[in-house]
Enzyme design. Structure first.
Site, PDB file in Angstrom:
ATOM      1  CB  ALA A  22      23.140 -12.923  10.997  1.00 54.40           C
ATOM      2  CG  ASP A 127       4.590  -0.636   3.465  1.00 49.90           C
ATOM      3  OD1 ASP A 127       5.091  -0.389   2.357  1.00 49.90           O
ATOM      4  OD2 ASP A 127       3.555  -1.315   3.611  1.00 49.90           O
ATOM      5  NE  ARG A 162       6.168  13.914 -22.137  1.00 50.52           N
ATOM      6  CZ  ARG A 162       6.558  12.941 -22.963  1.00 50.52           C
ATOM      7  NH1 ARG A 162       7.438  12.053 -22.560  1.00 50.52           N
ATOM      8  NH2 ARG A 162       6.058  12.854 -24.172  1.00 50.52           N
ATOM      9  CG  MET A 169       5.013  -0.957  -3.346  1.00 57.73           C
ATOM     10  SD  MET A 169       5.707  -2.539  -2.902  1.00 57.73           S
ATOM     11  CE  MET A 169       4.946  -3.567  -4.162  1.00 57.73           C
ATOM     12  NE  ARG A 171      -2.041  -3.309   0.856  1.00 60.38           N
ATOM     13  CZ  ARG A 171      -1.634  -4.468   0.357  1.00 60.38           C
ATOM     14  NH1 ARG A 171      -1.935  -4.801  -0.860  1.00 60.38           N
ATOM     15  NH2 ARG A 171      -0.930  -5.312   1.083  1.00 60.38           N
ATOM     16  CG  ASN A 215      11.427  19.322 -15.056  1.00 58.21           C
ATOM     17  OD1 ASN A 215      11.662  18.978 -13.911  1.00 58.21           O
ATOM     18  ND2 ASN A 215      12.299  20.011 -15.779  1.00 58.21           N
ATOM     19  CD  GLU A 222       0.706   0.077  -2.861  1.00 65.56           C
ATOM     20  OE1 GLU A 222       1.343  -0.515  -1.982  1.00 65.56           O
ATOM     21  OE2 GLU A 222       0.307  -0.480  -3.880  1.00 65.56           O
ATOM     22  NE  ARG A 252       7.477  -7.021  -1.774  1.00 67.33           N
ATOM     23  CZ  ARG A 252       6.222  -7.468  -1.727  1.00 67.33           C
ATOM     24  NH1 ARG A 252       5.277  -6.701  -1.219  1.00 67.33           N
ATOM     25  NH2 ARG A 252       5.913  -8.653  -2.135  1.00 67.33           N
TER      26      ARG A 252
END
Ligand code: F6P
Length: 320
Positions: A22, A127, A162, A169, A171, A215, A222, A252
């Protein structure tokens, strides 16, 4: 203005190509040449660029990542590096630079602004932790990737009774984990910003186990701890068999969603219009679906965007 430049820096994300395309086409429509530096600030320092004509940005809109490639440059963080970048821009007769990236990349843009070079920032980070914009590029595509993966995991979790810890992601940011927890119907979200109590979570899971739930899905950012420790804790305290899935860089990539294609196109076009009208030193952003501009100084000094309390509350209530 005869020539502008654009680069993508830091972690790549889907929607960057839409913004490059663009910006290039808006420049061309205004009889301005657009060049693209390869691999972010590293390319700017090496004077490694390509001319972006209408044809060269054709066919990139639907592709994830960034066709200009991206990198994190340590040299650009130094005063000498920044001066060298400025010298290269001036020598190549570039009248303004568009920087697409996260907080580190926008901090670099601010540094060039302080050297009196015209710059515009475009927020891009899955993020969604950049202040002064509701959404950054790549967030929506990453969330959709997570949704697809968690839906698949839920099928197998329910087939085997389970509990799964799915690591996403982030951090320092729990945005993806908290919104993905709401959108996938997960039982819990574990976030770097919120104190986590394993005993309390196991207690709540145990109650649900006794009520007949067989379950569970726990989405963990992360940066919020060690997924395997939490899985072991649940197995010991509740009795659920547990598994850990780390989604990693899968999140990502991929074809950008409609939202990211539109946002990238809007951000790219607006950035060129701003430079052509003489505006500099701002980041484009989104607020209530309208485009905004905020001084880069305000964006960077504001620090990391805070998680929305309403979303956190919702994640907690809906996971019960
Ligand atoms: O900042 C975006 C981000 O995807 C984070 O969520 C993640 O922690 C980091 O980048 C990973 O960076 P790299 O690709 O350099 O490993």
């Amino acid at each position: 203005m005869k020539r502008l430049a654009i680069l993508t820096s830091g972690g790549d994300c889907s929607g960057m190509n839409a913004a490059i395309r663009a910006a290039a086409r808006t420049a061309i429509a205004n009889d301005v040449e657009m060049i693209g530096y390869k691999k972010g600030y590293a390319g700017l320092l090496k004077n490694d660029y390509v001319i972006l004509n209408s044809q060269s940005v054709s066919g990139i809109l639907q592709r994830g990542g960034t066709f200009l490639q991206s990198a994190r440059s340590t040299e650009f963080r130094t005063e000498e590096g920044r001066q060298k970048a400025l010298d290269n821009l001036i020598r190549e007769k570039v009248a303004g630079l568009i920087v697409i990236g996260g907080d580190g990349s926008l901090t670099g843009a601010l540094a060039l602004d302080k050297l009196d070079f015209p710059v515009i920032g475009i927020p891009a980070s899955i993020d969604n932790d950049i202040a002064c914009t509701d959404m950054a590029l790549g967030v929506d595509t990453a969330l959709n990737n997570i949704l697809y993966a968690v839906d698949c995991i839920k099928d197998t979790a329910s087939s085997h009774d389970r509990a799964f810890i799915v690591e996403v992601m982030g951090r320092n940011s729990g945005y993806l984990a908290s919104t993905a927890a709401i959108a996938t119907g997960a039982e819990f979200a574990i976030l770097p910003e919120v104190e986590f109590d394993l005993v309390d979570m196991c207690h709540q899971l145990h109650r649900r186990y006794e009520e007949g739930r067989t379950n569970a899905i726990i989405i963990m950012a992360e940066g919020a701890g060690h997924a395997q420790d939490i899985a072991d804790g649940i197995k010991n305290a509740v009795g659920f068999e547990t598994r850990v899935t780390v989604l990693g860089h899968y999140q990502r990539g991929g074809a950008p969603t409609v939202f990211d294609r539109l946002l990238g196109s809007r951000f790219g076009m607006k950035s060129v219009e701003l430079l052509l009208s003489g505006t500099t030193g701002v980041m484009v952003g989104l607020s209530a679906n309208s485009l905004t501009t905020t001084p880069l100084e305000t964006v960077i000094n504001g620090g990391q965007k805070k998680l929305n309390d309403d979303l956190l509350h919702m994640a907690e209530i809906l996971g019960i």
